[in-house]
Design a protein around this motif. Structure first.
Motif, PDB file in Angstrom:
ATOM      1  N   HIS A  41       0.781  -1.246   0.000  1.00  0.00           N
ATOM      2  CA  HIS A  41       0.000   0.000   0.000  1.00  0.00           C
ATOM      3  C   HIS A  41       0.811   1.295   0.000  1.00  0.00           C
ATOM      4  O   HIS A  41       0.244   2.364  -0.265  1.00  0.00           O
ATOM      5  N   ASN A  59      -5.563   1.852  -5.915  1.00  0.00           N
ATOM      6  CA  ASN A  59      -5.734   1.427  -4.524  1.00  0.00           C
ATOM      7  C   ASN A  59      -6.955   2.086  -3.896  1.00  0.00           C
ATOM      8  O   ASN A  59      -7.714   1.446  -3.155  1.00  0.00           O
ATOM      9  N   GLU A  60      -7.178   3.353  -4.214  1.00  0.00           N
ATOM     10  CA  GLU A  60      -8.333   4.081  -3.674  1.00  0.00           C
ATOM     11  C   GLU A  60      -9.631   3.527  -4.245  1.00  0.00           C
ATOM     12  O   GLU A  60     -10.629   3.387  -3.519  1.00  0.00           O
ATOM     13  N   SER A  88     -10.313   0.330  -2.406  1.00  0.00           N
ATOM     14  CA  SER A  88     -10.717   0.543  -1.007  1.00  0.00           C
ATOM     15  C   SER A  88     -12.159   1.016  -0.904  1.00  0.00           C
ATOM     16  O   SER A  88     -12.824   0.794   0.107  1.00  0.00           O
TER      17      SER A  88
END
Length: 323
Positions: free
Chosen positions: A61, A276-277, A280
């Motif tokens: 991350h 990644n966002e 998530s």
């Protein structure tokens, strides 16, 4: 007598009666268990380090920060494996905005304490929230010193996070200098097991310049070593009067155990942040959105556009515009 201060052992029956007697509240935010910790330098409170998990989380991350990942895990492992440390662990994170300093500190806390950032033994300070008025610096010093000592008395395994050190009133942070060295004594606790993390943009320009010089020389960021940056970053923090570390005893007395530099991010790192966002938030991975968000952010130098000026800081707020 423990090295960090005297121990006081109370009978279990008396400990259980204390809430009844009104001497301590069983529903206090730090609980009866934490109160017991205040009388034992060996009590670990909420401390449950899982550094293999931290290493994995940082690899997955935290993008574009090979040096920071290595230094953070290595420094924490050495400290955690020392049953009787000589002093608290003091780390200082430096780098440009959006490079992952605050995110890395949050990951570290989550893998050090069972309740992570929700733990009553994690204490976060922000200059804009806790110390907004420069003219009240002397009172802030007294309050901060009292707060640190009180929480160390409750739990020697406390973690203290200081955000935006570059916005801290100059001189304020020196109030805690005595707690960072090997000689201070806090009654009933081994305060040397505490962890202090300072987060600052100070030195970011020096780090960016080094990264850019390497790029011009066609070298990779993996070739940057701490010894290439440490001196110039600390000097920049110490000599800037608009910085919380200005002429600070913390730097002057060499109380920082580990300086962790965060490098500026390239566009492919920003794309990783976007992906990644999206994950998530439970959103579908869309290459067009990833590219559009990355292209919408500013980069430097003006012509070459090598590094992101804002890192990943604006990624989350930009995503809705391109979905």
């Amino acid at each position: 007598m423990a090295r960090g201060g005297a121990r006081l052992a109370l009978p279990r029956k008396l400990l259980l009666l204390l809430p009844v007697l009104g001497l301590v509240s069983a529903s206090a935010p730090w609980g009866l268990g934490a109160w017991r910790c205040s009388f034992s330098s060996s009590c670990e409170c909420d401390f449950r380090p899982e550094l293999s998990g931290l290493e994995c989380a940082l690899s997955v991350h935290l993008f574009g920060q090979p040096l920071a990942r290595e230094l953070l895990v290595r420094g924490l492992r050495a400290f955690v494996e020392d049953a009787d440390p000589a002093k608290p662990l003091v780390m200082s994170f430096h780098g440009w905005t959006g490079t992952g300093k605050t995110y890395a500190s949050a990951l570290a806390v989550r893998h050090l304490l069972r309740e992570g950032l929700r733990s009553p033994f994690v204490h976060r300070f922000s200059p804009t929230v806790h110390f907004p008025h420069a003219e009240r610096t002397e009172q802030y010093k007294k309050d901060l010193k009292s707060w640190i000592q009180g929480n160390l008395t409750l739990c020697s395994r406390s973690v203290f996070l200081f955000d935006e050190m570059d916005k801290m009133p100059p001189g304020l942070i020196d109030a805690i200098v005595p707690f960072l060295g090997p000689s201070w004594v806090v009654f009933g606790t081994n305060y040397r097991k505490a962890i202090f993390i300072f987060i600052s943009n100070a030195g970011g320009e020096q780090i960016n310049r080094m990264a850019l010089d390497l790029w011009w020389a066609r070298k990779d960021r993996e070739e940057i070593d701490l010894k290439d940056l440490e001196k110039s970053v600390l000097e920049a923090a110490f000599e800037n009067p608009q910085n919380g570390f200005w002429k600070s005893g913390i730097i002057e007395q060499g109380l920082i155990d580990l300086l962790v530099p965060f490098l500026p991010l390239k566009q492919h790192h920003v794309k990783q942040c976007v992906a990644n966002e999206l994950a998530s938030q439970g959103l579908q991975m869309r290459p067009d959105v990833v590219q559009a968000v990355a292209d919408s952010l500013p980069y430097f130098p003006e012509e070459e556009k090598v590094f992101s000026s804002t890192g990943c800081k604006m990624v989350a707020s930009r995503i809705p515009y391109y979905l």
